[in-house]
Design an enzyme around this catalytic site. Structure first.
Site, PDB file in Angstrom:
ATOM      1  N   GLY A   1       0.819  -1.221   0.000  1.00 13.34           N
ATOM      2  CA  GLY A   1       0.000   0.000   0.000  1.00 13.34           C
ATOM      3  C   GLY A   1       0.847   1.263   0.000  1.00 13.34           C
ATOM      4  O   GLY A   1       2.030   1.249   0.327  1.00 13.34           O
TER       5      GLY A   1
ATOM      6  N   ARG B   1      -2.186   8.267   3.970  1.00 16.65           N
ATOM      7  CA  ARG B   1      -2.627   9.031   5.140  1.00 16.65           C
ATOM      8  C   ARG B   1      -1.453   9.484   6.022  1.00 16.65           C
ATOM      9  O   ARG B   1      -1.603  10.335   6.880  1.00 16.65           O
ATOM     10  CB  ARG B   1      -3.643   8.210   5.951  1.00 16.65           C
TER      11      ARG B   1
ATOM     12  N   LYS C   1       5.008   4.304   4.509  1.00 14.25           N
ATOM     13  CA  LYS C   1       4.380   4.142   5.824  1.00 14.25           C
ATOM     14  C   LYS C   1       5.036   3.025   6.646  1.00 14.25           C
ATOM     15  O   LYS C   1       5.353   3.223   7.818  1.00 14.25           O
ATOM     16  CB  LYS C   1       2.891   3.833   5.645  1.00 14.25           C
TER      17      LYS C   1
ATOM     18  N   THR D   1      -6.205  -4.866  -1.179  1.00 13.81           N
ATOM     19  CA  THR D   1      -5.643  -5.987  -0.426  1.00 13.81           C
ATOM     20  C   THR D   1      -5.984  -7.332  -1.075  1.00 13.81           C
ATOM     21  O   THR D   1      -5.213  -8.281  -0.983  1.00 13.81           O
ATOM     22  CB  THR D   1      -6.167  -5.962   1.024  1.00 13.81           C
TER      23      THR D   1
ATOM     24  N   GLY E   1     -12.844  -1.761   8.818  1.00 16.94           N
ATOM     25  CA  GLY E   1     -13.945  -2.551   8.283  1.00 16.94           C
ATOM     26  C   GLY E   1     -14.753  -3.113   9.443  1.00 16.94           C
ATOM     27  O   GLY E   1     -14.207  -3.479  10.472  1.00 16.94           O
TER      28      GLY E   1
ATOM     29  N   ARG F   1      29.762  12.440  20.651  1.00 16.29           N
ATOM     30  CA  ARG F   1      29.520  12.040  19.259  1.00 16.29           C
ATOM     31  C   ARG F   1      30.200  10.697  18.986  1.00 16.29           C
ATOM     32  O   ARG F   1      30.968  10.197  19.805  1.00 16.29           O
ATOM     33  CB  ARG F   1      30.004  13.160  18.342  1.00 16.29           C
TER      34      ARG F   1
ATOM     35  N   LYS G   1      34.332  13.768  20.219  1.00 17.07           N
ATOM     36  CA  LYS G   1      34.096  13.034  18.969  1.00 17.07           C
ATOM     37  C   LYS G   1      35.337  12.221  18.657  1.00 17.07           C
ATOM     38  O   LYS G   1      36.435  12.751  18.726  1.00 17.07           O
ATOM     39  CB  LYS G   1      33.818  14.007  17.828  1.00 17.07           C
TER      40      LYS G   1
ATOM     41  N   ASN H   1      41.298  20.103  15.902  1.00 12.72           N
ATOM     42  CA  ASN H   1      41.603  18.927  15.069  1.00 12.72           C
ATOM     43  C   ASN H   1      41.521  19.228  13.578  1.00 12.72           C
ATOM     44  O   ASN H   1      41.964  18.434  12.765  1.00 12.72           O
ATOM     45  CB  ASN H   1      40.640  17.791  15.415  1.00 12.72           C
ATOM     46  N   TYR H   2      40.960  20.365  13.222  1.00 14.76           N
ATOM     47  CA  TYR H   2      40.652  20.606  11.805  1.00 14.76           C
ATOM     48  C   TYR H   2      41.395  21.836  11.332  1.00 14.76           C
ATOM     49  O   TYR H   2      41.240  22.938  11.871  1.00 14.76           O
ATOM     50  CB  TYR H   2      39.142  20.808  11.681  1.00 14.76           C
TER      51      TYR H   2
HETATM   52  C1  UD1 Z   1      -7.883  -2.927   6.032  1.00 19.88           C
HETATM   53  C2  UD1 Z   1      -9.148  -3.757   5.860  1.00 19.88           C
HETATM   54  C3  UD1 Z   1     -10.137  -3.364   6.946  1.00 19.88           C
HETATM   55  C4  UD1 Z   1      -9.515  -3.583   8.303  1.00 19.88           C
HETATM   56  C5  UD1 Z   1      -8.181  -2.888   8.422  1.00 19.88           C
HETATM   57  C6  UD1 Z   1      -7.475  -3.356   9.677  1.00 19.88           C
HETATM   58  C7  UD1 Z   1      -9.395  -4.195   3.458  1.00 19.88           C
HETATM   59  C8  UD1 Z   1     -10.128  -3.846   2.228  1.00 19.88           C
HETATM   60  N1  UD1 Z   1      -9.732  -3.522   4.556  1.00 19.88           N
HETATM   61  O1  UD1 Z   1      -8.255  -1.574   5.836  1.00 19.88           O
HETATM   62  O2  UD1 Z   1     -11.308  -4.137   6.839  1.00 19.88           O
HETATM   63  O3  UD1 Z   1     -10.400  -3.151   9.312  1.00 19.88           O
HETATM   64  O4  UD1 Z   1      -7.320  -3.176   7.302  1.00 19.88           O
HETATM   65  O5  UD1 Z   1      -6.320  -2.625   9.941  1.00 19.88           O
HETATM   66  O6  UD1 Z   1      -8.534  -5.057   3.435  1.00 19.88           O
HETATM   67  N2  UD1 Z   1      -1.937  -3.154   0.850  1.00 19.88           N
HETATM   68  C9  UD1 Z   1      -1.382  -3.844  -0.197  1.00 19.88           C
HETATM   69  N3  UD1 Z   1      -1.839  -3.587  -1.451  1.00 19.88           N
HETATM   70  C10 UD1 Z   1      -2.829  -2.702  -1.705  1.00 19.88           C
HETATM   71  C11 UD1 Z   1      -3.424  -2.024  -0.616  1.00 19.88           C
HETATM   72  C12 UD1 Z   1      -2.954  -2.277   0.656  1.00 19.88           C
HETATM   73  O7  UD1 Z   1      -0.462  -4.653  -0.004  1.00 19.88           O
HETATM   74  O8  UD1 Z   1      -3.182  -2.529  -2.871  1.00 19.88           O
HETATM   75  C13 UD1 Z   1      -1.411  -3.384   2.217  1.00 19.88           C
HETATM   76  C14 UD1 Z   1      -0.969  -2.117   2.918  1.00 19.88           C
HETATM   77  O9  UD1 Z   1       0.421  -1.879   2.714  1.00 19.88           O
HETATM   78  C15 UD1 Z   1      -1.281  -2.388   4.376  1.00 19.88           C
HETATM   79  C16 UD1 Z   1      -2.401  -3.395   4.327  1.00 19.88           C
HETATM   80  O10 UD1 Z   1      -2.446  -3.918   3.003  1.00 19.88           O
HETATM   81  O11 UD1 Z   1      -0.197  -2.961   5.051  1.00 19.88           O
HETATM   82  C17 UD1 Z   1      -3.759  -2.766   4.666  1.00 19.88           C
HETATM   83  O12 UD1 Z   1      -4.016  -1.711   3.758  1.00 19.88           O
HETATM   84  P1  UD1 Z   1      -4.751  -0.386   4.202  1.00 19.88           P
HETATM   85  O13 UD1 Z   1      -4.923   0.450   3.023  1.00 19.88           O
HETATM   86  O14 UD1 Z   1      -4.089   0.194   5.378  1.00 19.88           O
HETATM   87  O15 UD1 Z   1      -6.176  -0.978   4.628  1.00 19.88           O
HETATM   88  P2  UD1 Z   1      -7.210  -0.351   5.640  1.00 19.88           P
HETATM   89  O16 UD1 Z   1      -7.951   0.740   4.958  1.00 19.88           O
HETATM   90  O17 UD1 Z   1      -6.560  -0.046   6.908  1.00 19.88           O
HETATM   91 CA    CA Z   2      -4.489  -0.003   7.594  1.00 17.41          CA
END
Ligand code: UD1
Ligand code: CA
Length: 500
Positions: free
Chosen positions: A14, A18, A25, A84, A146, A341, A359, A394-395
């Site tokens: 992801g 945010r 992240k 996901t 979710g 340092r 240092k 030193n410098y």
């Molecule tokens: C997700 C869940 C949500 C749950 C929450 C818990 C889904 C659709 N939703 O939401 O139900 O309550 O986690 O924390 O799964 N990622 C990928 N590929 C992508 C998108 C995301 O690998 O295309 C990875 C991200 O790096 C992250 C994880 O999946 O580590 C979750 O993604 P994120 O976008 O944070 O999902 P949430 O909106 O938090």
């Molecule tokens: Ca998340």
């Protein structure tokens, strides 16, 4: 022992929008290591037959961390279909077709999860024989997560998961959230993933939609609520990051307290996961023990001290100090207001005192740099004392040079050691010396010009000033004292008898 029937998929592709950050992240730090490293460490302990991490955004930076921690892990690149669900779909392609065990899917942004909770999920899934089992939690503020939609309250099985952004008002009122950690049987998961669509608020393939697909196929999906909701905290923004960091810090501090470390103020003390602290160490308020810092028995650190990758010997005291990659010997004393340092090594019972910066400086056993000094690129032997306000120059503007100070040396206040220079064992230097030439053992170095006093200078150039008045009063008094030596006995002279 390797669980040959377990495969783990870690979702790390992801964007983490945010966070509003240049840093991906999952590479933001929590207790001194990246968020994803916590998840990788937990996965490693579960010792699955296959561990697959899915990456995309800033993939190279993530892959470095992943391969470092899980050299046997597989890395899968997610394509430009978001979500996901898509991430898991692509990870499944990396799993050998012959594998017919269970798949544990974990979000990469859920770093507080512990091995115990995950082993509990694996065991519960295998016991219940449901098609999928997922972790849930009840939150006071479930927004963003979710929600778990159950058929009816007394029904243990889940119907579907609805994402916050797709949820109705009444669904949003549900406090039970999906933790983002799931166990699936491999065959059903493989069958259902291609059926996911992008028809939702975020235009993504949601892994969570697999739950509804399973239910429609008549399968059971069971839920395991976690013991404490912080275990499944997902980190999406910096507010959640600091909340998780505070919780993890509190757990780390409690662990050290129970292991015999005194922590006066847990709220202002921060200890990284990799630090190591012996019993009977005292940490005073405002102290940060960062990186792989090691503190030996009986040391007192703080208040207001930051140690990064340092080693503190038994019984040492380190007060109001900032130190990095430095070694502080047993019984030594540092601070208040010291800055160490990298590659500072202070010997046993040595001292780096107030307003001192060091240092690449090795300061021998029992040697002291007590006040207002800079020691850079130097070696000081044992038992030496460096006078207040000394600068190791030193410098030269081009290169850094080394200063060698022997053992049992006494240097005067306000010296400058112009490197490269050597001061032999047992040598002295006078106050105000600029040492440009080597000082042989046992000699006194002096190079200051003789002092001249220009008498009457203030009267001539600052006439009528406060200084002039003070000087005149002192001179008048001295003249009167000289005239009347029989007025006062030597013992009664001075402040007791102003002689007026
Ligand atoms: C997700 C869940 C949500 C749950 C929450 C818990 C889904 C659709 N939703 O939401 O139900 O309550 O986690 O924390 O799964 N990622 C990928 N590929 C992508 C998108 C995301 O690998 O295309 C990875 C991200 O790096 C992250 C994880 O999946 O580590 C979750 O993604 P994120 O976008 O944070 O999902 P949430 O909106 O938090
Ligand atoms: Ca998340």
């Amino acid at each position: 022992m390797t669980d040959s029937r377990l495969a783990i998929i870690i979702l790390a592709a992801g964007q983490g929008t945010r966070m509003k950050s240049e840093t991906p992240k999952l590479l933001h730090h929590l207790a001194g290591i990246p968020i994803v490293s916590h998840v990788l460490a937990t996965a490693r302990e579960l010792d699955a037959a296959y561990t697959i991490a899915v990456v995309r955004h800033e993939r190279d930076r993530l892959v470095d961390v992943i391969t470092d921690q899980l050299p046997d892990g597989l890395v899968v690149d997610q394509d430009d279909v978001p979500g996901t669900g898509r991430a898991v779909e692509q990870a499944m392609d990396a799993l050998p077709l012959g594998f017919d065990g269970d798949v544990l899917v974990m979000n990469g942004d859920t770093p507080m999860l512990d091995v115990q909770t995950l082993s509990g999920l694996v065991a519960e899934h295998r016991r219940s024989k449901a098609s999928a089992t997922l972790l849930s939690a009840y939150l006071d503020d479930p927004s963003g997560y979710g929600r778990i939609i159950r058929h009816s309250v007394d029904e243990p099985s889940v119907d579907r998961i609805v994402e916050h952004r797709d949820a109705t008002e009444s669904e949003r009122a549900i406090a039970e959230i999906n933790a983002g950690v799931y166990m699936f049987g491999v065959a059903e998961l493989r069958d259902l993933l291609p059926q996911l669509t992008l028809h939702n608020a975020q235009g993504e393939k949601y892994l969570t939609d697999v739950v509804e697909l399973l239910r429609r196929a008549g399968s059971e999906v069971s839920v395991l609520p976690v013991a404490e909701s912080w275990l499944v905290a997902g980190i999406n923004d910096r507010a959640q990051l600091s909340e998780a960091a505070a919780k993890m810090n509190a757990l780390i501090i409690r662990g050290w307290q129970l292991a015999g470390v005194t922590v006066h103020d847990p709220a202002t003390t921060w200890i990284d996961l990799k630090a190591s602290i012996e019993p009977d160490v005292t940490l005073l308020p405002g102290t940060q023990i960062r990186g792989a810092t090691v503190i030996a028995r009986g040391a007192v650190v703080g208040p207001d001290t930051t140690l990064v990758d340092c080693e503190v010997g038994a019984g040492a005291t380190v007060k109001r100090t900032d130190a990095e990659l430095s070694v502080i010997g047993a019984g030594a004393s540092v601070g208040p207001f010291a800055y160490l340092r990298p590659n500072t090594v202070l010997g046993a019972n040595g001292k780096i005192g107030t307003f001192v910066e060091t240092k690449n400086a090795q300061i021998g056993e029992g040697s002291k740099v007590p006040h207002l000094s800079y020691v850079g690129d130097a070696h000081i032997g044992a038992g030496s004392n460096i006078g207040a306000a000394t600068i190791f120059a030193n410098y030269n503007g081009v290169v850094k040079n080394h200063t060698e100070v022997g053992s049992e040396v006494r240097t005067g206040s306000h010296n400058v050691f112009v490197a490269p220079v050597t001061i032999g064992d047992g040598a002295y230097s006078a106050a105000g010396t600029v040492v440009r030439k080597n000082v042989p053992p046992g000699s006194l170095a002096v190079n200051i010009a003789p002092q001249r006093n220009l008498e009457g200078w203030v009267a001539a150039h600052r006439e009528g000033s406060a200084a002039d008045r003070a000087a005149k009063a002192a001179l008048t008094k001295a003249a009167l004292d000289e005239q009347g030596p029989d007025n006062s006995t030597p013992a009664a002279s001075g402040a007791e008898n102003p002689g007026e």
